[in-house]
Design a protein around this motif. Structure first.
Motif, PDB file in Angstrom:
ATOM      1  N   ASP A 108      70.317  71.543  15.634  1.00  0.00           N
ATOM      2  CA  ASP A 108      69.965  72.910  14.861  1.00  0.00           C
ATOM      3  C   ASP A 108      70.839  73.985  15.416  1.00  0.00           C
ATOM      4  O   ASP A 108      71.205  74.915  14.663  1.00  0.00           O
ATOM      5  CB  ASP A 108      68.531  73.245  15.096  1.00  0.00           C
ATOM      6  CG  ASP A 108      67.990  74.258  14.001  1.00  0.00           C
ATOM      7  OD1 ASP A 108      68.671  74.033  13.119  1.00  0.00           O
ATOM      8  OD2 ASP A 108      67.050  74.739  14.338  1.00  0.00           O
ATOM      9  N   TYR A 109      70.936  74.109  16.718  1.00  0.00           N
ATOM     10  CA  TYR A 109      71.680  75.345  17.252  1.00  0.00           C
ATOM     11  C   TYR A 109      73.213  75.275  16.774  1.00  0.00           C
ATOM     12  O   TYR A 109      73.691  76.097  16.648  1.00  0.00           O
ATOM     13  CB  TYR A 109      71.775  75.294  18.746  1.00  0.00           C
ATOM     14  CG  TYR A 109      72.601  76.160  19.467  1.00  0.00           C
ATOM     15  CD1 TYR A 109      72.282  77.477  19.594  1.00  0.00           C
ATOM     16  CD2 TYR A 109      73.788  75.865  20.109  1.00  0.00           C
ATOM     17  CE1 TYR A 109      73.051  78.498  20.453  1.00  0.00           C
ATOM     18  CE2 TYR A 109      74.614  76.489  20.711  1.00  0.00           C
ATOM     19  CZ  TYR A 109      74.149  78.008  20.627  1.00  0.00           C
ATOM     20  OH  TYR A 109      75.388  78.659  21.574  1.00  0.00           O
TER      21      TYR A 109
ATOM     22  N   GLY B  63      70.894  71.558  11.380  1.00  0.00           N
ATOM     23  CA  GLY B  63      69.522  71.501  11.249  1.00  0.00           C
ATOM     24  C   GLY B  63      69.055  71.097  10.001  1.00  0.00           C
ATOM     25  O   GLY B  63      68.308  70.172   9.679  1.00  0.00           O
ATOM     26  N   ASP B  64      69.899  71.447   8.930  1.00  0.00           N
ATOM     27  CA  ASP B  64      69.778  71.007   7.422  1.00  0.00           C
ATOM     28  C   ASP B  64      69.944  69.626   7.162  1.00  0.00           C
ATOM     29  O   ASP B  64      69.424  68.882   6.221  1.00  0.00           O
ATOM     30  CB  ASP B  64      70.355  72.140   6.596  1.00  0.00           C
ATOM     31  CG  ASP B  64      69.656  73.421   6.426  1.00  0.00           C
ATOM     32  OD1 ASP B  64      68.478  73.733   6.985  1.00  0.00           O
ATOM     33  OD2 ASP B  64      70.516  74.248   5.928  1.00  0.00           O
ATOM     34  N   HIS B  65      70.902  69.025   8.035  1.00  0.00           N
ATOM     35  CA  HIS B  65      71.231  67.613   7.953  1.00  0.00           C
ATOM     36  C   HIS B  65      70.372  66.897   8.914  1.00  0.00           C
ATOM     37  O   HIS B  65      70.664  65.527   8.698  1.00  0.00           O
ATOM     38  CB  HIS B  65      72.873  67.609   8.546  1.00  0.00           C
ATOM     39  CG  HIS B  65      73.550  68.130   7.662  1.00  0.00           C
ATOM     40  ND1 HIS B  65      74.067  67.472   6.644  1.00  0.00           N
ATOM     41  CD2 HIS B  65      74.297  69.271   7.740  1.00  0.00           C
ATOM     42  CE1 HIS B  65      75.278  68.199   5.933  1.00  0.00           C
ATOM     43  NE2 HIS B  65      75.085  69.559   6.731  1.00  0.00           N
ATOM     44  N   THR B  66      69.368  67.353   9.676  1.00  0.00           N
ATOM     45  CA  THR B  66      68.870  66.589  10.746  1.00  0.00           C
ATOM     46  C   THR B  66      67.344  66.274  10.562  1.00  0.00           C
ATOM     47  O   THR B  66      66.764  67.340  10.165  1.00  0.00           O
ATOM     48  CB  THR B  66      69.234  67.110  12.123  1.00  0.00           C
ATOM     49  OG1 THR B  66      70.500  67.269  12.121  1.00  0.00           O
ATOM     50  CG2 THR B  66      68.519  66.107  13.207  1.00  0.00           C
TER      51      THR B  66
ATOM     52  N   VAL C 269      77.024  73.114  25.655  1.00  0.00           N
ATOM     53  CA  VAL C 269      77.590  73.049  24.126  1.00  0.00           C
ATOM     54  C   VAL C 269      78.931  73.246  23.960  1.00  0.00           C
ATOM     55  O   VAL C 269      79.653  72.627  23.202  1.00  0.00           O
ATOM     56  CB  VAL C 269      76.734  73.613  23.463  1.00  0.00           C
ATOM     57  CG1 VAL C 269      77.044  73.836  21.977  1.00  0.00           C
ATOM     58  CG2 VAL C 269      75.170  73.254  23.332  1.00  0.00           C
ATOM     59  N   ARG C 270      79.264  74.502  24.677  1.00  0.00           N
ATOM     60  CA  ARG C 270      80.777  74.803  24.395  1.00  0.00           C
ATOM     61  C   ARG C 270      81.738  73.857  25.012  1.00  0.00           C
ATOM     62  O   ARG C 270      82.648  73.680  24.585  1.00  0.00           O
ATOM     63  CB  ARG C 270      80.799  76.253  25.143  1.00  0.00           C
ATOM     64  CG  ARG C 270      80.262  77.458  24.346  1.00  0.00           C
ATOM     65  CD  ARG C 270      80.758  78.764  25.011  1.00  0.00           C
ATOM     66  NE  ARG C 270      80.703  78.722  26.392  1.00  0.00           N
ATOM     67  CZ  ARG C 270      79.485  79.538  26.997  1.00  0.00           C
ATOM     68  NH1 ARG C 270      78.695  80.163  26.084  1.00  0.00           N
ATOM     69  NH2 ARG C 270      79.247  79.556  28.190  1.00  0.00           N
TER      70      ARG C 270
ATOM     71  N   LYS D 242      72.678  81.627  17.573  1.00  0.00           N
ATOM     72  CA  LYS D 242      72.152  82.154  18.746  1.00  0.00           C
ATOM     73  C   LYS D 242      70.776  82.876  18.935  1.00  0.00           C
ATOM     74  O   LYS D 242      70.339  82.993  19.896  1.00  0.00           O
ATOM     75  CB  LYS D 242      73.298  83.089  19.111  1.00  0.00           C
ATOM     76  CG  LYS D 242      74.550  82.399  19.514  1.00  0.00           C
ATOM     77  CD  LYS D 242      75.659  83.358  20.052  1.00  0.00           C
ATOM     78  CE  LYS D 242      77.012  82.888  20.529  1.00  0.00           C
ATOM     79  NZ  LYS D 242      78.034  83.833  20.878  1.00  0.00           N
ATOM     80  N   GLU D 243      70.200  82.934  17.793  1.00  0.00           N
ATOM     81  CA  GLU D 243      69.071  83.539  17.504  1.00  0.00           C
ATOM     82  C   GLU D 243      67.967  82.668  17.991  1.00  0.00           C
ATOM     83  O   GLU D 243      66.631  82.982  18.220  1.00  0.00           O
ATOM     84  CB  GLU D 243      68.819  84.288  16.122  1.00  0.00           C
ATOM     85  CG  GLU D 243      68.658  82.996  15.117  1.00  0.00           C
ATOM     86  CD  GLU D 243      69.847  82.380  14.496  1.00  0.00           C
ATOM     87  OE1 GLU D 243      69.672  81.661  13.319  1.00  0.00           O
ATOM     88  OE2 GLU D 243      70.788  82.779  15.001  1.00  0.00           O
ATOM     89  N   ILE D 244      68.241  81.109  17.790  1.00  0.00           N
ATOM     90  CA  ILE D 244      67.046  80.574  18.312  1.00  0.00           C
ATOM     91  C   ILE D 244      67.075  80.363  19.930  1.00  0.00           C
ATOM     92  O   ILE D 244      66.335  79.220  20.329  1.00  0.00           O
ATOM     93  CB  ILE D 244      67.176  79.157  17.522  1.00  0.00           C
ATOM     94  CG1 ILE D 244      68.333  78.326  17.817  1.00  0.00           C
ATOM     95  CG2 ILE D 244      67.161  79.160  16.087  1.00  0.00           C
ATOM     96  CD1 ILE D 244      68.357  76.830  17.192  1.00  0.00           C
TER      97      ILE D 244
END
Length: 215
Positions: free
Chosen positions: A96-97, A101-104, A57-58, A139-141
């Motif tokens: 979401d990470y 997530g709110d868009h998907t 991801v990075r 990062k919490e997920i």
């Protein structure tokens, strides 16, 4: 995380992402849908730990994923695949990470449901708009091996192994160096949350009953 899913009539003018086999995409896809390569969101096969999230991801999100989404970000991004729901949920989780997530949402039933309701498909590909976003990693997920190891015996933590039972019990190898499962993990097979006849998620009531039976 509670993945959202929509039925085919709700697409509207939203952006659509198809994740899967490029040959399937070329044969026909939702008009305007962008194709998302496997390597864009996870470690490729034969390159370290397959399916690992954070390192790729990075490396990948600036600028490859943003440019595929286009700018400005559509009010809703729909993720789908021809069949087989697990890769679709993986794309959803990655977005979401990244804070999207709110868009998907997930297109319930994928391209099969789209075509079954007589919606058009296209073989044309459009060039993704160039732009960028500022990722806001959640990062919490994400749990790494060290975190799981330290929380194995805590009553408040449940570890779920969603692979097929033969991989969970070690009777068949899934390509990992060692067979079997993490000590104490519960086996809830990912296919159990999907109707195998149409590749759609089971109803909310059916899912609640399913998970209640696992307590």
């Amino acid at each position: 995380m509670v993945p959202k899913y929509k039925y085919v009539g709700a697409i509207g003018n939203a952006e659509a992402l198809e994740y899967g086999d490029k040959k399937d995409y070329d044969k026909g896809h939702i008009p305007g849908a962008q194709f998302l390569e496997y390597e864009t969101i996870s470690t490729p096969h034969n390159h370290g730990v397959t399916l690992m999230l954070e390192a790729p991801v990075r490396r990948a999100t600036r600028p490859r994923i943003p440019r595929r989404l286009g700018v400005p970000i559509a009010p809703t991004l729909f993720v789908f695949r021809n069949h087989w729901v697990s890769p679709t949920t993986r794309v959803y989780w990655t977005l979401d990470y990244l804070g999207l997530g709110d868009h998907t949402s997930i297109l319930n039933g994928g391209l099969v449901a789209w075509e079954a309701t007589h919606h058009a498909v296209s073989t044309e590909s459009k060039q993704p708009a160039t732009g960028s976003i500022t990722p806001a990693p959640r990062k919490e997920i994400v749990a790494d091996a060290e975190w799981v190891s330290h929380h194995l015996n805590q009553p408040a933590v449940t570890i779920i192994d969603a692979r097929n039972h033969e991989f969970y019990n070690g009777s068949q190898s899934d390509g990992n160096p060692r067979s079997g499962h993490i000590p104490g993990a519960t086996n809830l097979v990912y296919l159990d949350v999907v109707d195998q006849d149409n590749n759609k998620f089971k109803s909310p009531d059916a899912l609640k009953n399913y998970f209640a039976r696992q307590d």
